[in-house]
Design a protein around this motif. Sequence first.
Motif, PDB file in Angstrom:
ATOM      1  N   ARG A   1       0.831  -1.209   0.000  1.00 28.15           N
ATOM      2  CA  ARG A   1       0.000   0.000   0.000  1.00 28.15           C
ATOM      3  C   ARG A   1       0.866   1.261   0.000  1.00 28.15           C
ATOM      4  N   GLN A   2       1.941   1.234   0.778  1.00 29.88           N
ATOM      5  CA  GLN A   2       2.844   2.388   0.818  1.00 29.88           C
ATOM      6  C   GLN A   2       3.495   2.631  -0.533  1.00 29.88           C
ATOM      7  N   ASN A   3       3.971   1.559  -1.165  1.00 34.18           N
ATOM      8  CA  ASN A   3       4.634   1.691  -2.469  1.00 34.18           C
ATOM      9  C   ASN A   3       3.679   2.195  -3.538  1.00 34.18           C
ATOM     10  N   ILE A   4       2.467   1.651  -3.527  1.00 34.08           N
ATOM     11  CA  ILE A   4       1.495   2.066  -4.541  1.00 34.08           C
ATOM     12  C   ILE A   4       1.005   3.478  -4.264  1.00 34.08           C
ATOM     13  N   SER A   5       0.889   3.842  -3.002  1.00 30.55           N
ATOM     14  CA  SER A   5       0.512   5.210  -2.656  1.00 30.55           C
ATOM     15  C   SER A   5       1.514   6.205  -3.243  1.00 30.55           C
ATOM     16  N   LYS A   6       2.803   5.893  -3.099  1.00 34.80           N
ATOM     17  CA  LYS A   6       3.848   6.765  -3.662  1.00 34.80           C
ATOM     18  C   LYS A   6       3.743   6.814  -5.184  1.00 34.80           C
ATOM     19  N   GLU A   7       3.435   5.664  -5.783  1.00 31.01           N
ATOM     20  CA  GLU A   7       3.325   5.591  -7.248  1.00 31.01           C
ATOM     21  C   GLU A   7       2.153   6.423  -7.746  1.00 31.01           C
ATOM     22  N   ILE A   8       1.042   6.389  -7.025  1.00 32.02           N
ATOM     23  CA  ILE A   8      -0.122   7.197  -7.414  1.00 32.02           C
ATOM     24  C   ILE A   8       0.236   8.680  -7.389  1.00 32.02           C
ATOM     25  N   HIS A   9       0.874   9.111  -6.302  1.00 32.48           N
ATOM     26  CA  HIS A   9       1.283  10.517  -6.204  1.00 32.48           C
ATOM     27  C   HIS A   9       2.217  10.893  -7.352  1.00 32.48           C
ATOM     28  N   ARG A  10       3.153  10.001  -7.667  1.00 31.58           N
ATOM     29  CA  ARG A  10       4.125  10.287  -8.720  1.00 31.58           C
ATOM     30  C   ARG A  10       3.441  10.456 -10.076  1.00 31.58           C
TER      31      ARG A  10
END
Length: 261
Positions: free
Chosen positions: A133-142
């Motif tokens: 979830r943390q990794n995908i959260s960062k990816e969404i923001h990016r």
Amino acid sequence: MLTDYSVLISESYDGQHKLLTEELKRKGTKVHICGDTEIELEIGAVKYTPDVIVIDCCKLGYKKLLHFREILHEDDIHPIIYNIYTYDDTETIRILLDYDDILHILMPYNAKNVCHYMLDKLKRIPVDPDILRQNISKEIHRIITSTGINRKHSGYDHIYYMIFLIIFKYNGKKVQIGELYKDIEKQYGKSTAAIERSTRSAIVSGWEKMKPVDKQMLFESCLANGTKPTNAMYINTIALYIKHLYNDQLEMYYKNKNDHT
């Protein structure tokens, strides 16, 4: 995606590391080569946590294996360990490293077969839900930022949350925008009309700043037709793109989630 996997390979074994490196890179995997006699878990000033470490335990020796184990334990790293050569004492190495998942590879070996086996095994490793979830959260923001939308837009948080919901609440499936607006209403206490307007404003503003290469990659049909993506198209397209990036890990996440419901 295979690019989510990283492999650290010792160059100590007769040039075979070159063949395996080439195969892994062809599959999109990140590969780092460490020295002949040390297992380096830092690249410059950056801590490195590989998914796989390929070593020659025989050349490293007992003392360096002990030191290697200490590093792994200290950093709480749990990679798959591949040991080149088969005549080592498997049980001694297993006890020494406290790892059950140690594979011995015959030499000379077929790099394509080893690469296929390695990546297939990686796909089956359980994923920590919180880390995913943390990794995908960062990816969404990016990705939102790469489409020209920044946090100053009032619709930024709504867009982020809708994409996150598609991936984690709706298992990556295309969702009607009305359903997502209802979820946002519950989360932010705003009316559907206000959510729709702020989302639209952010997408339209971002479209003017988005690089042509990103438009081509994500919204080819809009670029061809001279139109802007609708709210539904934008949200679902970004969500599906991210699902594709993390497909292997998310499929396992969905399976584990369904198994416990």
